[in-house]
Design a protein around this motif. Structure first.
Motif, PDB file in Angstrom:
ATOM      1  N   GLN A 301       0.830  -1.205   0.000  1.00 27.94           N
ATOM      2  CA  GLN A 301       0.000   0.000   0.000  1.00 27.94           C
ATOM      3  C   GLN A 301       0.867   1.258   0.000  1.00 27.94           C
ATOM      4  O   GLN A 301       0.556   2.239  -0.682  1.00 27.94           O
ATOM      5  CB  GLN A 301      -0.928  -0.010   1.222  1.00 27.94           C
ATOM      6  CG  GLN A 301      -2.027  -1.061   1.153  1.00 27.94           C
ATOM      7  CD  GLN A 301      -2.826  -1.138   2.450  1.00 27.94           C
ATOM      8  OE1 GLN A 301      -2.261  -1.038   3.549  1.00 27.94           O
ATOM      9  NE2 GLN A 301      -4.136  -1.313   2.331  1.00 27.94           N
ATOM     10  N   VAL A 302       1.936   1.212   0.755  1.00 22.16           N
ATOM     11  CA  VAL A 302       2.865   2.348   0.776  1.00 22.16           C
ATOM     12  C   VAL A 302       3.461   2.569  -0.606  1.00 22.16           C
ATOM     13  O   VAL A 302       3.536   3.699  -1.109  1.00 22.16           O
ATOM     14  CB  VAL A 302       3.970   2.114   1.820  1.00 22.16           C
ATOM     15  CG1 VAL A 302       5.039   3.192   1.722  1.00 22.16           C
ATOM     16  CG2 VAL A 302       3.386   2.066   3.226  1.00 22.16           C
ATOM     17  N   ALA A 303       3.903   1.481  -1.245  1.00 23.21           N
ATOM     18  CA  ALA A 303       4.476   1.591  -2.588  1.00 23.21           C
ATOM     19  C   ALA A 303       3.455   2.111  -3.586  1.00 23.21           C
ATOM     20  O   ALA A 303       3.786   2.940  -4.454  1.00 23.21           O
ATOM     21  CB  ALA A 303       5.017   0.238  -3.040  1.00 23.21           C
ATOM     22  N   ASP A 304       2.217   1.670  -3.466  1.00 25.41           N
ATOM     23  CA  ASP A 304       1.156   2.137  -4.382  1.00 25.41           C
ATOM     24  C   ASP A 304       0.899   3.634  -4.196  1.00 25.41           C
ATOM     25  O   ASP A 304       0.725   4.372  -5.182  1.00 25.41           O
ATOM     26  CB  ASP A 304      -0.132   1.349  -4.148  1.00 25.41           C
ATOM     27  CG  ASP A 304      -0.040  -0.084  -4.626  1.00 25.41           C
ATOM     28  OD1 ASP A 304       0.846  -0.373  -5.461  1.00 25.41           O
ATOM     29  OD2 ASP A 304      -0.841  -0.933  -4.167  1.00 25.41           O
ATOM     30  N   THR A 305       0.888   4.089  -2.936  1.00 22.95           N
ATOM     31  CA  THR A 305       0.682   5.512  -2.675  1.00 22.95           C
ATOM     32  C   THR A 305       1.816   6.343  -3.254  1.00 22.95           C
ATOM     33  O   THR A 305       1.601   7.416  -3.838  1.00 22.95           O
ATOM     34  CB  THR A 305       0.568   5.765  -1.159  1.00 22.95           C
ATOM     35  OG1 THR A 305      -0.525   5.008  -0.626  1.00 22.95           O
ATOM     36  CG2 THR A 305       0.342   7.233  -0.866  1.00 22.95           C
ATOM     37  N   ALA A 306       3.023   5.847  -3.116  1.00 21.53           N
ATOM     38  CA  ALA A 306       4.169   6.560  -3.672  1.00 21.53           C
ATOM     39  C   ALA A 306       4.077   6.637  -5.191  1.00 21.53           C
ATOM     40  O   ALA A 306       4.375   7.673  -5.794  1.00 21.53           O
ATOM     41  CB  ALA A 306       5.466   5.875  -3.245  1.00 21.53           C
ATOM     42  N   ARG A 307       3.683   5.557  -5.813  1.00 18.00           N
ATOM     43  CA  ARG A 307       3.569   5.558  -7.280  1.00 18.00           C
ATOM     44  C   ARG A 307       2.516   6.561  -7.739  1.00 18.00           C
ATOM     45  O   ARG A 307       2.656   7.201  -8.781  1.00 18.00           O
ATOM     46  CB  ARG A 307       3.232   4.156  -7.772  1.00 18.00           C
ATOM     47  CG  ARG A 307       4.353   3.143  -7.559  1.00 18.00           C
ATOM     48  CD  ARG A 307       4.043   1.818  -8.235  1.00 18.00           C
ATOM     49  NE  ARG A 307       5.076   0.824  -7.954  1.00 18.00           N
ATOM     50  CZ  ARG A 307       4.978  -0.115  -7.014  1.00 18.00           C
ATOM     51  NH1 ARG A 307       3.869  -0.198  -6.275  1.00 18.00           N
ATOM     52  NH2 ARG A 307       5.961  -0.964  -6.815  1.00 18.00           N
ATOM     53  N   GLU A 308       1.443   6.693  -6.970  1.00 16.75           N
ATOM     54  CA  GLU A 308       0.416   7.670  -7.320  1.00 16.75           C
ATOM     55  C   GLU A 308       0.970   9.098  -7.297  1.00 16.75           C
ATOM     56  O   GLU A 308       0.473   9.971  -8.010  1.00 16.75           O
ATOM     57  CB  GLU A 308      -0.754   7.559  -6.332  1.00 16.75           C
ATOM     58  CG  GLU A 308      -1.550   6.266  -6.471  1.00 16.75           C
ATOM     59  CD  GLU A 308      -2.583   6.118  -5.361  1.00 16.75           C
ATOM     60  OE1 GLU A 308      -2.653   7.025  -4.495  1.00 16.75           O
ATOM     61  OE2 GLU A 308      -3.305   5.102  -5.352  1.00 16.75           O
ATOM     62  N   GLN A 309       2.006   9.312  -6.503  1.00 14.79           N
ATOM     63  CA  GLN A 309       2.636  10.634  -6.420  1.00 14.79           C
ATOM     64  C   GLN A 309       3.785  10.777  -7.415  1.00 14.79           C
ATOM     65  O   GLN A 309       4.505  11.774  -7.393  1.00 14.79           O
ATOM     66  CB  GLN A 309       3.157  10.878  -5.000  1.00 14.79           C
ATOM     67  CG  GLN A 309       2.069  10.875  -3.930  1.00 14.79           C
ATOM     68  CD  GLN A 309       1.061  11.982  -4.155  1.00 14.79           C
ATOM     69  OE1 GLN A 309       1.423  13.105  -4.500  1.00 14.79           O
ATOM     70  NE2 GLN A 309      -0.218  11.683  -3.942  1.00 14.79           N
ATOM     71  N   GLY A 310       3.976   9.780  -8.278  1.00 16.44           N
ATOM     72  CA  GLY A 310       5.036   9.840  -9.272  1.00 16.44           C
ATOM     73  C   GLY A 310       6.379   9.326  -8.797  1.00 16.44           C
ATOM     74  O   GLY A 310       7.374   9.426  -9.521  1.00 16.44           O
ATOM     75  N   VAL A 311       6.427   8.791  -7.587  1.00 14.50           N
ATOM     76  CA  VAL A 311       7.672   8.230  -7.035  1.00 14.50           C
ATOM     77  C   VAL A 311       7.640   6.735  -7.318  1.00 14.50           C
ATOM     78  O   VAL A 311       7.097   5.949  -6.542  1.00 14.50           O
ATOM     79  CB  VAL A 311       7.793   8.521  -5.524  1.00 14.50           C
ATOM     80  CG1 VAL A 311       9.087   7.960  -4.965  1.00 14.50           C
ATOM     81  CG2 VAL A 311       7.701  10.014  -5.266  1.00 14.50           C
ATOM     82  N   ARG A 312       8.249   6.343  -8.412  1.00 18.84           N
ATOM     83  CA  ARG A 312       8.090   4.945  -8.835  1.00 18.84           C
ATOM     84  C   ARG A 312       9.348   4.321  -9.413  1.00 18.84           C
ATOM     85  O   ARG A 312       9.401   3.110  -9.619  1.00 18.84           O
ATOM     86  CB  ARG A 312       6.975   4.862  -9.881  1.00 18.84           C
ATOM     87  CG  ARG A 312       7.208   5.703 -11.130  1.00 18.84           C
ATOM     88  CD  ARG A 312       6.120   5.435 -12.172  1.00 18.84           C
ATOM     89  NE  ARG A 312       4.824   5.869 -11.716  1.00 18.84           N
ATOM     90  CZ  ARG A 312       4.307   7.068 -11.961  1.00 18.84           C
ATOM     91  NH1 ARG A 312       5.005   7.969 -12.652  1.00 18.84           N
ATOM     92  NH2 ARG A 312       3.120   7.397 -11.532  1.00 18.84           N
ATOM     93  N   ALA A 313      10.377   5.097  -9.699  1.00 16.65           N
ATOM     94  CA  ALA A 313      11.556   4.564 -10.384  1.00 16.65           C
ATOM     95  C   ALA A 313      12.585   4.079  -9.369  1.00 16.65           C
ATOM     96  O   ALA A 313      13.162   4.891  -8.645  1.00 16.65           O
ATOM     97  CB  ALA A 313      12.174   5.631 -11.292  1.00 16.65           C
ATOM     98  N   SER A 314      12.800   2.769  -9.303  1.00 15.53           N
ATOM     99  CA  SER A 314      13.827   2.174  -8.450  1.00 15.53           C
ATOM    100  C   SER A 314      13.759   2.750  -7.039  1.00 15.53           C
ATOM    101  O   SER A 314      14.649   3.473  -6.591  1.00 15.53           O
ATOM    102  CB  SER A 314      15.216   2.422  -9.054  1.00 15.53           C
ATOM    103  OG  SER A 314      16.199   1.709  -8.357  1.00 15.53           O
ATOM    104  N   ILE A 315      12.711   2.404  -6.311  1.00 14.87           N
ATOM    105  CA  ILE A 315      12.429   3.060  -5.043  1.00 14.87           C
ATOM    106  C   ILE A 315      13.099   2.356  -3.862  1.00 14.87           C
ATOM    107  O   ILE A 315      13.462   1.182  -3.925  1.00 14.87           O
ATOM    108  CB  ILE A 315      10.913   3.167  -4.788  1.00 14.87           C
ATOM    109  CG1 ILE A 315      10.279   1.780  -4.684  1.00 14.87           C
ATOM    110  CG2 ILE A 315      10.255   4.012  -5.865  1.00 14.87           C
ATOM    111  CD1 ILE A 315       8.815   1.819  -4.272  1.00 14.87           C
ATOM    112  N   GLN A 316      13.229   3.116  -2.791  1.00 17.57           N
ATOM    113  CA  GLN A 316      13.632   2.602  -1.481  1.00 17.57           C
ATOM    114  C   GLN A 316      12.566   3.022  -0.491  1.00 17.57           C
ATOM    115  O   GLN A 316      12.217   4.200  -0.393  1.00 17.57           O
ATOM    116  CB  GLN A 316      14.982   3.165  -1.049  1.00 17.57           C
ATOM    117  CG  GLN A 316      15.304   2.900   0.429  1.00 17.57           C
ATOM    118  CD  GLN A 316      16.561   3.598   0.893  1.00 17.57           C
ATOM    119  OE1 GLN A 316      17.585   3.529   0.222  1.00 17.57           O
ATOM    120  NE2 GLN A 316      16.492   4.279   2.038  1.00 17.57           N
ATOM    121  N   ILE A 317      12.047   2.061   0.277  1.00 18.17           N
ATOM    122  CA  ILE A 317      11.036   2.341   1.296  1.00 18.17           C
ATOM    123  C   ILE A 317      11.698   2.256   2.655  1.00 18.17           C
ATOM    124  O   ILE A 317      12.149   1.183   3.082  1.00 18.17           O
ATOM    125  CB  ILE A 317       9.864   1.337   1.221  1.00 18.17           C
ATOM    126  CG1 ILE A 317       9.248   1.324  -0.179  1.00 18.17           C
ATOM    127  CG2 ILE A 317       8.812   1.664   2.269  1.00 18.17           C
ATOM    128  CD1 ILE A 317       8.181   0.257  -0.362  1.00 18.17           C
TER     129      ILE A 317
END
Length: 476
Positions: A301-317
């Motif tokens: 869910q955290v990753a999905d929320t980040a992707r909605e904000q455009g933060v999606r390329a090779s992420i670190q959580i």
């Protein structure tokens, strides 16, 4: 980085005093460059002879570091790569598999698989690791199988080989004492590089500046290669020097302070969850916060929320800590870079702050590009190849410099001697309106880059003592 004087100035050049006595009253005043050139030659000579060994060592260790990226891909292929499956498993399940394999660790961050065939990294704090290290557990995103675990260092995730070579390049594995070597090398690299280019261009052979002359032999041939390659490499060498100084021990503090004063500090996403804390990309590290409530969100869910904000390329959580929420950062340093970040409240999943890399101050952006380029993570393989080429070029320049020094040695009566520097007293030839500002700038740079200033004072002291000794010997 020459340790030689040019062919048009013989090693037994007369002293400044004899030159003035021989000159007629009608001799025209020399140009500023003609007056500065002997001083620059002497500085370039001593810097080349005395600092070049440190520069050569830095080039060798830097070359090994530049090659370590590709070596990691081969050496740790089992941990880094997996067969491509049909579908990826939930991040929560991947982390659970890592925790089951290493129950002694405390999960701090997760690097989801950035591409097909790449493993997920689950970063943990575990006993036995250094303060700046994490235990990276590699999980097959398609099967949840744990492929292995390795110590990981830094934001680029350096694995043991690259981490060891990085430390070897920075301090020769000697700790704080060893850091002086790399800072001294970085402090002088830009000086000898720019000085060498000034001397080469000052020879006024513009038609042959960028390529070695054909048909030359001996020292002139060596000088031609030294000057041409140095001109090609100067921009890269100066950038390596500048970026290396940014995280040095002494000059680095001055650079960081200057950058902050100029409004170039690197911002961080505001992730504080405590009541009354303001947002706006503030840096709250070091503040005491009340413990965060357990998060009801899953990592997916955290990753999905980040992707909605455009933060999606090779992420670190990064997982929540006391008083802070989830922080999701992009790690893609390929061009165009993706380095945005977002903070997410662990209680309700709301976005607390978004920080775009485009919102960074220009100076902070340039600093990030420069440091990443120095570390070999900017643009990937092309960056690493460029670092390797610069390292080889620097080694070649130093070897050519010493070769010219040897080729200019006296051949009669002192066959084992070496070339002599430009005669003393060069500074007396510099016009006072030029000498005073030059001295002021030198003092300012020496204060701002302390190891450069201290070593320059040491050069001057040794040179003065040698001159005094020679006068005493002659007088006796």
């Amino acid at each position: 980085m020459s340790v030689d004087t040019p062919s048009d100035i013989p090693s037994d050049a007369p002293s400044d005093t004899s030159s003035r006595e021989a000159a007629s009253p009608t001799t025209p005043r020399p140009s500023t460059w003609a007056a500065l050139r002997p001083l620059l030659l002497r500085l370039h000579f001593y810097a080349g002879v005395l600092i070049a060994p440190l520069l050569f060592l830095a080039a060798v260790t830097g070359l090994l570091y530049a090659l370590s990226f590709q070596a990691e891909n081969v050496l740790y292929r089992h941990e880094l790569r997996v067969p491509v499956g049909h579908a990826t498993q939930p991040l929560t399940a991947q982390v659970a598999a890592a925790k089951a394999a290493h129950p002694e660790g405390h999960v701090t961050a997760v690097w989801p698989s950035p591409e097909e065939g790449a493993t997920t990294r689950v970063l943990m704090k575990a006993p036995g690791l250094a303060e700046d290290e994490s235990l990276a557990v590699f999980v097959d995103p398609y099967t949840n199988d744990v492929r292995g675990a390795l110590a990981s260092t830094g934001s680029s995730g350096a694995l043991p080989l690259r981490s060891w070579l990085s430390s070897f390049h920075a301090d020769l594995k000697l700790g704080e004492l060893g850091r002086n070597y790399s800072e001294l090398a970085a402090s002088w690299l830009w000086v000898v590089a720019l000085g060498g280019v000034a001397l080469w261009v000052g020879r006024r052979r513009r038609a042959r500046l960028l390529r070695p002359e054909r048909g030359l032999t001996g020292r002139r041939r060596t000088l031609s290669w030294h000057g041409s390659v140095g001109l090609w490499a100067v921009v890269g060498l100066v950038l390596l020097s500048a970026t290396g100084l940014t995280w040095s021990r002494y000059a680095g503090e001055n650079i960081a302070d200057l950058k902050d004063r100029l409004g170039g500090a690197t911002p961080t996403v505001a992730a504080a969850t405590a009541g009354g804390m303001s947002g706006g990309h503030e840096h709250h590290e070091g503040m005491v916060m009340p413990p965060s409530a357990p998060s009801a969100l899953t990592l997916d869910q955290v990753a999905d929320t980040a992707r909605e904000q455009g933060v999606r390329a090779s992420i670190q959580i990064s997982l929540p800590t006391a008083g802070k929420g989830f922080v999701v950062r992009e790690r893609d340093t390929e061009f165009p870079v993706h380095l945005d970040s977002v903070a997410i409240d662990p209680a309700d999943g709301k976005v607390m702050d978004v920080l775009r890399f485009s919102d960074y101050p220009v100076l902070a952006q340039l600093t990030r590009f420069g440091i990443d380029a120095h570390m070999g993570v900017f643009l990937g393989l092309p960056n690493q190849l460029a670092l390797a080429v610069l390292a080889v070029a620097l080694m070649a320049l130093i070897v050519w410099g010493y070769r010219m020094w040897w080729q200019r040695r006296p051949t009669k009566g002192r066959a084992l001697g070496v070339g002599r520097p430009q005669p003393r007293g060069a500074w007396r030839k510099v016009p006072l309106p030029v000498l005073l500002p030059l001295a002021a700038v030198t003092a300012l740079v020496g204060w701002f880059v302390p190891l450069l200033g201290l070593s320059l004072l040491a050069f001057l002291a040794v040179d003065a003592l040698l001159g005094l000794r020679r006068r005493v010997v002659k007088a006796s």
